[in-house]
Design a protein around this motif. Structure first.
Motif, PDB file in Angstrom:
ATOM      1  N   MET A   1       0.817  -1.208   0.000  1.00 43.16           N
ATOM      2  CA  MET A   1       0.000   0.000   0.000  1.00 43.16           C
ATOM      3  C   MET A   1       0.860   1.271   0.000  1.00 43.16           C
ATOM      4  SD  MET A   1      -2.977  -1.104  -0.293  1.00 43.16           S
ATOM      5  CE  MET A   1      -3.902  -2.620  -0.068  1.00 43.16           C
ATOM      6  N   ALA A   4      -0.690   4.335  -1.846  1.00 50.98           N
ATOM      7  CA  ALA A   4      -1.756   5.048  -1.138  1.00 50.98           C
ATOM      8  C   ALA A   4      -1.196   5.929  -0.038  1.00 50.98           C
ATOM      9  CB  ALA A   4      -2.761   4.049  -0.563  1.00 50.98           C
ATOM     10  N   PRO A 126      -7.177   2.243   1.132  1.00 50.88           N
ATOM     11  CA  PRO A 126      -7.835   0.953   1.397  1.00 50.88           C
ATOM     12  C   PRO A 126      -8.562   1.005   2.731  1.00 50.88           C
ATOM     13  CG  PRO A 126      -5.472   0.790   1.785  1.00 50.88           C
ATOM     14  CD  PRO A 126      -5.704   2.142   1.181  1.00 50.88           C
ATOM     15  N   ARG A 209      -2.650   0.473  -5.160  1.00 44.46           N
ATOM     16  CA  ARG A 209      -2.638  -0.803  -4.450  1.00 44.46           C
ATOM     17  C   ARG A 209      -1.375  -1.624  -4.715  1.00 44.46           C
ATOM     18  NH1 ARG A 209      -5.730   2.058  -2.503  1.00 44.46           N
ATOM     19  NH2 ARG A 209      -8.002   1.856  -2.436  1.00 44.46           N
TER      20      ARG A 209
END
Length: 719
Positions: A1, A4, A126, A209
């Motif tokens: 991640m 992000a 997420p 992602r």
């Protein structure tokens, strides 16, 4: 991640600028008053401070709606430009009118950042770490305050401090923010899906992602375009397809494909329930409230977190590597591919008109009509990979939730069969264990020991198959394209959906009570408050002036905020938003009352200074842990995608109006009530806030945004 996280860090530079601005104006006001001869004009002084808030309020009135039209990223770029422009104008401000203009432009930049950064992070993060990343705006804002107070402190030691230079240094981080928004930040994938730009959304998700297969999350984003109005709660028993048998109609079975070739599971509905969600749905949550006046939504959300399966279990999540679903009733081929550029199998069923109007030349709809198979109760979900053993399942949508579809048939009032595609959000509630025989028997299911799990499900019409959208398509599901769903857009009627209304009560209520707690008044006037509290007594031995001493205490206060926010960041997705609020608000009340007692009780001046200063520091540190950050996190989570922009606007307007009221009225309140009276009012506001949170605010940690909005819909359908 990693993607992000980096994107969230870049976006929150705008919040660093907000914190920088808040502290700089607080430190420069004494010098502005002296140079512009405003000592006898407290109204003008208050206007200089409040002008930024007025600008923020003004631009907030349409920021959400405009971001829905043009995107989140262009609005963040505009925010950085306004920050830079205002700081440049201040460097050459020759009178109070130019200063007010610059402060107004600065407020425009602040308003866009405060409104859209939490929204942007919620739409890109997420679900498992959304709370953590959405705490970054508070961390960066406090970091900006710390850096700014350090600068103001050292400049106050100069013979002739320049307030223009204090305020104009904002241009340096503003240039960095502009570069990041222009060259690094991607557009929100949820906004791209809402406009039918599926290929761009897929590319952004892959970057965020760090994996190629994002088809499951892409499906979830598409489902988020709907505003759930007919959501129901159902219960299922799930086990291996070759071992679960029973009398359930095959058309009611949902087949879930696993990560290994040839392995699949069957989800069968049950009528005698085992899940807390199902029991709440059947028995009526209002009738089963153990706490009077508590909103049933709080219980509904809480039941999800109470029944999460044990971490580390072999079935701790519903098939953690599940990559695709679903066919209903029959097992069709598992090698179908979702081809964005061309659908070889379904080319004939895709209308030419849709191709011509399709954004990004998307050739295949998300749901493919398999000719006559729909009449047989069969529907397919097309994904980029049906077997994906190396990663978490593509159809796992976070927080232990899975996305599935089924075809449901029933007999209508006219005796004719009626059918429709239904979307299912499945959530595991653990293994059946000792309940095996009773539950399985009532469901007519025979399943071997330890080979099945229990699950609750939110069932509703899918976004691609809503009544409004189907009414626009004359050629069936194959004619439905995401851009057609987006074309419908939001309507005022959506704001009156029961779930949206309930979410607005939570969001607006939190924003009002956050301001009643008085944080913005304390922040804007921290130097003056600390000086009146007697902070100069503590630092007199250093030979500092009273102004420099108050700035030094502000540095210490903002520095102590940072570890508190970091702790909140670590706990946000573990303990949850609701729990943090319930534990930190009482500390706010205690610190405010300690300040009041220290002010009214006769004691040594040094002890009084310690109590007063310590109370303010504890108040600010605990506030940024909970009430300072969580209202914005929740407001960015609880609204459906289609109306998220306008609902965020409503909540942000509430924030800014309260901000203006508190900031502009604080000097008057200080003169009329004194510090003790003002802090008593704030303590009462905090106590009321705790009651509101306990009764009305649900826990949303770890849940996908689309599932949260479905919960509000199902929990409010009796309103």
């Amino acid at each position: 991640m990693r993607g992000a996280v980096l994107v969230a860090l870049a976006a929150t530079v705008g919040n660093l600028l907000q914190g920088w601005d808040n502290s700089t104006i607080a430190g420069s006001i004494p010098y502005i008053k002296k140079e512009l001869n405003l000592q006898s004009q407290p109204a003008v002084e208050g206007l200089i401070v409040a002008m930024s808030i007025i600008g923020g309020t003004t631009i907030t009135t349409f920021s959400g709606t405009v971001s829905d039209i043009f995107g989140r990223r262009p609005m963040l770029i505009m925010s950085s430009i306004l920050y830079l422009l205002s700081s440049i104008i201040i460097l050459w401000a020759s009178n109070v009118y130019v200063l007010l203009l610059a402060r107004l432009l600065d407020g425009f930049g602040v308003g866009l950042a405060v409104t859209l950064v939490p929204l942007y992070i919620s739409e890109t993060a997420p679900s498992e770490m959304r709370g953590q990343l959405n705490t970054l705006p508070q961390f960066m804002g406090s970091g900006g305050m710390f850096l700014s107070y350090c600068m103001v402190f050292f400049m106050s030691m100069m013979d002739s401090p320049s307030w223009r230079l204090m305020l104009g240094t904002l241009s340096i981080p503003a240039v960095i923010y502009l570069a990041l928004t222009l060259f690094f930040l991607p557009e929100s994938p949820r906004w791209l899906v809402s406009k039918g730009k599926m290929i761009e959304a897929k590319q952004v998700l892959q970057r965020l992602r760090g994996r190629e297969d994002v088809s499951g999350e892409l499906a979830l984003l598409l489902e988020g375009l709907g505003v759930g109005t007919e959501t129901t709660i159902e219960e299922y028993i799930i086990g291996p397809a070759n071992e679960i048998t029973g009398e359930t109609d095959a058309k009611e079975q949902v087949k879930l494909y696993g990560p290994e070739e040839g392995v699949s599971w069957i989800a069968k509905p049950v009528t005698a329930g085992f899940s807390s969600l199902g029991m709440l749905s059947r028995n009526g949550s209002l009738a089963n409230q153990t706490v009077p006046l508590m909103d049933p939504l709080v219980t509904l959300f809480g039941s999800v977190h109470e029944n999460m399966p044990t971490t580390g279990s072999t079935r701790s999540f519903l098939f953690p590597n599940t990559a695709s679903m679903v066919s209903v009733g029959e097992n069709h081929g598992r090698n179908e591919q979702w081809d964005e550029e061309g659908d070889k199998d379904g080319e004939d069923s895709y209308p030419e008109g849709s191709r011509a109007d399709s954004d990004d030349n998307l050739r295949s709809p998300l749901l493919s009509h398999q000719h006559s198979s729909m009449e047989k109760g069969i529907s397919h979900w097309r994904t980029s990979s049906l077997v994906n053993s190396g990663e978490e399942g593509a159809m796992g949508i976070g927080g232990g939730w899975q996305l599935a579809y089924k075809w449901s048939e029933k007999i209508g009032k006219d005796g004719r069969k009626e059918g429709g595609l239904q979307r299912i959000y499945l959530h595991q509630e653990g293994t059946i264990g000792s309940q095996k025989h009773s539950v399985a028997s009532s469901a007519g299911i025979d399943i071997p020991e330890d080979e099945f799990v229990q699950a609750a499900a939110l069932v509703s019409l899918p976004a691609v198959c809503s009544k409004d959208i189907l009414g626009q398509a004359s050629q069936g599901l194959a004619a439905i394209h995401p851009s057609e769903i987006a074309a419908k857009g939001p309507s005022c009627g959506d704001l009156f959906e029961p779930g949206v209304k309930r979410a607005l009560i939570v969001g607006v209520g939190l924003q009002i009570l956050q301001q009643v707690a008085g944080i913005n008044g304390v922040l804007y006037y921290t130097p003056q408050i600390l000086e009146q509290a007697g902070v100069v007594v503590l630092l007199s031995s250093l030979g500092l002036s009273s102004a420099s001493a108050s700035y030094l205490m502000s540095i210490l206060t903002t520095f102590l905020m940072l570890p508190c926010i970091f702790l909140a960041m670590r706990l946000m997705d573990v303990s949850g938003r609701r729990s943090i609020l319930l534990y930190t608000i009482p500390i706010l009340v205690a610190s405010l009352l300690a300040f009041v007692l220290g002010s009214i009780v006769t004691m040594d001046s040094s002890l009084k200074a310690v109590i007063s200063t310590g109370s303010v520091m504890i108040y600010l540190s605990c506030f940024v842990m909970g009430f300072g950050v969580i209202p914005n996190i929740l407001c960015a989570e609880i609204f459906p995608t289609r109306v998220r922009g306008i609902c965020i606007t409503i909540c942000s307007l509430t924030y800014w109006i309260g901000n203006i009221t508190i900031t502009y009225s604080l000097p008057v309140m200080l003169n009329f009530f004194g510090l003790s009276g003002v802090f008593t009012i704030y303590a009462i506001g905090c106590a009321v806030s705790w009651i509101f949170v306990f009764l009305k605010v649900p826990e949303t940690k770890g849940m996908p945004l689309e599932v949260i909005t479905e919960f509000f819909a199902v929990g409010s359908k009796n309103d």
